[in-house]
Design a protein around this motif. Structure first.
Motif, mmCIF file in Angstrom:
data_model
loop_
_atom_site.group_PDB
_atom_site.id
_atom_site.type_symbol
_atom_site.label_atom_id
_atom_site.label_comp_id
_atom_site.label_asym_id
_atom_site.label_seq_id
_atom_site.Cartn_x
_atom_site.Cartn_y
_atom_site.Cartn_z
ATOM 1 N N PHE A 20 0.822 -1.206 0.000
ATOM 2 C CA PHE A 20 0.000 0.000 0.000
ATOM 3 C C PHE A 20 0.858 1.260 0.000
ATOM 4 N N ASP A 21 1.922 1.268 0.783
ATOM 5 C CA ASP A 21 2.794 2.437 0.840
ATOM 6 C C ASP A 21 3.328 2.770 -0.549
ATOM 7 N N THR A 22 3.796 1.770 -1.259
ATOM 8 C CA THR A 22 4.297 1.972 -2.622
ATOM 9 C C THR A 22 3.177 2.431 -3.549
ATOM 10 N N THR A 23 2.025 1.785 -3.438
ATOM 11 C CA THR A 23 0.879 2.115 -4.296
ATOM 12 C C THR A 23 0.411 3.545 -4.067
ATOM 13 N N ALA A 24 0.274 3.941 -2.806
ATOM 14 C CA ALA A 24 -0.201 5.296 -2.499
ATOM 15 C C ALA A 24 0.762 6.347 -3.034
ATOM 16 N N LYS A 25 2.047 6.131 -2.829
ATOM 17 C CA LYS A 25 3.043 7.090 -3.328
ATOM 18 C C LYS A 25 3.018 7.159 -4.855
ATOM 19 N N THR A 26 2.885 6.013 -5.497
ATOM 20 C CA THR A 26 2.866 5.964 -6.958
ATOM 21 C C THR A 26 1.657 6.703 -7.512
ATOM 22 N N TYR A 27 0.463 6.388 -6.994
ATOM 23 C CA TYR A 27 -0.737 7.044 -7.520
ATOM 24 C C TYR A 27 -0.801 8.513 -7.154
ATOM 25 N N PHE A 28 -0.233 8.897 -6.009
ATOM 26 C CA PHE A 28 -0.203 10.320 -5.692
ATOM 27 C C PHE A 28 0.725 11.058 -6.665
ATOM 28 N N THR A 53 -8.526 21.805 -6.774
ATOM 29 C CA THR A 53 -7.668 22.921 -6.375
ATOM 30 C C THR A 53 -6.307 22.387 -5.948
ATOM 31 N N PRO A 54 -5.293 23.231 -6.022
ATOM 32 C CA PRO A 54 -3.977 22.803 -5.520
ATOM 33 C C PRO A 54 -4.040 22.394 -4.042
ATOM 34 N N GLU A 55 -4.929 23.028 -3.285
ATOM 35 C CA GLU A 55 -5.070 22.689 -1.863
ATOM 36 C C GLU A 55 -5.582 21.269 -1.684
ATOM 37 N N GLN A 56 -6.511 20.844 -2.535
ATOM 38 C CA GLN A 56 -7.020 19.477 -2.446
ATOM 39 C C GLN A 56 -5.901 18.469 -2.703
ATOM 40 N N ILE A 57 -5.108 18.737 -3.712
ATOM 41 C CA ILE A 57 -3.992 17.848 -4.037
ATOM 42 C C ILE A 57 -2.985 17.857 -2.879
ATOM 43 N N ASP A 58 -2.705 19.029 -2.338
ATOM 44 C CA ASP A 58 -1.780 19.122 -1.197
ATOM 45 C C ASP A 58 -2.302 18.361 0.014
ATOM 46 N N ASP A 59 -3.612 18.461 0.279
ATOM 47 C CA ASP A 59 -4.199 17.742 1.407
ATOM 48 C C ASP A 59 -4.048 16.234 1.243
ATOM 49 N N ILE A 60 -4.255 15.754 0.041
ATOM 50 C CA ILE A 60 -4.071 14.323 -0.224
ATOM 51 C C ILE A 60 -2.608 13.959 -0.003
ATOM 52 N N GLY A 61 -1.705 14.816 -0.459
ATOM 53 C CA GLY A 61 -0.274 14.569 -0.271
ATOM 54 C C GLY A 61 0.114 14.499 1.192
ATOM 55 N N VAL A 62 -0.433 15.382 2.003
ATOM 56 C CA VAL A 62 -0.153 15.357 3.446
ATOM 57 C C VAL A 62 -0.660 14.046 4.051
ATOM 58 N N ALA A 63 -1.857 13.634 3.649
ATOM 59 C CA ALA A 63 -2.413 12.379 4.163
ATOM 60 C C ALA A 63 -1.554 11.189 3.742
ATOM 61 N N VAL A 64 -1.081 11.191 2.505
ATOM 62 C CA VAL A 64 -0.207 10.104 2.027
ATOM 63 C C VAL A 64 1.087 10.084 2.838
ATOM 64 N N GLU A 65 1.661 11.254 3.101
ATOM 65 C CA GLU A 65 2.887 11.323 3.907
ATOM 66 C C GLU A 65 2.658 10.822 5.327
ATOM 67 N N GLU A 66 1.532 11.206 5.932
ATOM 68 C CA GLU A 66 1.200 10.746 7.287
ATOM 69 C C GLU A 66 1.096 9.229 7.338
ATOM 70 N N VAL A 67 0.373 8.676 6.383
ATOM 71 C CA VAL A 67 0.197 7.226 6.337
ATOM 72 C C VAL A 67 1.534 6.540 6.080
ATOM 73 N N SER A 68 2.331 7.094 5.195
ATOM 74 C CA SER A 68 3.633 6.508 4.891
ATOM 75 C C SER A 68 4.532 6.477 6.127
ATOM 76 N N ALA A 69 4.529 7.556 6.898
ATOM 77 C CA ALA A 69 5.328 7.594 8.131
ATOM 78 C C ALA A 69 4.819 6.560 9.125
ATOM 79 N N PHE A 70 3.503 6.417 9.229
ATOM 80 C CA PHE A 70 2.914 5.428 10.123
ATOM 81 C C PHE A 70 3.288 4.014 9.690
ATOM 82 N N VAL A 71 3.219 3.754 8.394
ATOM 83 C CA VAL A 71 3.584 2.439 7.863
ATOM 84 C C VAL A 71 5.053 2.146 8.155
#
Length: 130
Positions: free
Chosen positions: A46-54, A103-121
């Motif tokens: 999932f970590d790889t998949t989330a980073k790839t699709y983001f 919006t760029p903010e929506q994309i940034d919010d998704i990016g922050v969530a992906v980073e949070e999850v990646s750190a947790f993983v």
């Protein structure tokens, strides 16, 4: 019995009971039938998949590319219980479908969530037995 069933109509948890962790570990354990080794492998994947699709989402330039990458992120996140990513991708996907530009903010919010999850993983996987 109905409590344990995973339903396509209600894939996420009740928002009032949203877990504090970036990944719902109870949901993940249920999805993996309690197999800790499988959970770790799924988290790696999932970590790889989330980073790839983001990354693909950031590079998307057409409606179809945006829709595909958002949908892929949403589905992968729902499968492991990464509800923050799933919800942000779902909201962006809905906006896109009704004609509102992302919006760029929506994309940034998704990016922050992906980073949070990646750190947790990364933290979860660092605790795996040797």
């Amino acid at each position: 019995m109905a409590q344990n069933a995973f339903s396509a109509e209600n894939p996420g948890p009740d928002l009032a009971r949203r877990p504090a962790r970036p990944i719902d570990l109870v949901h993940l354990a249920r999805q993996c039938l309690g197999d800790a080794g499988l959970e770790q492998e799924i988290l790696r994947l999932f970590d790889t998949t989330a980073k790839t699709y983001f990354a693909r989402l950031q590079q998307s330039s057409t409606f179809d590319e945006l829709a595909l990458n958002l949908h892929s992120l949403k589905g992968a996140a729902s499968g492991v219980g990464a509800w923050s990513i799933a919800e942000l991708a779902r909201a962006a996907e809905t906006d896109l479908k009704v004609g509102r530009p992302l919006t760029p903010e929506q994309i940034d919010d998704i990016g922050v969530a992906v980073e949070e999850v990646s750190a947790f993983v990364a933290e979860m996987l660092s605790k795996e037995p040797i």
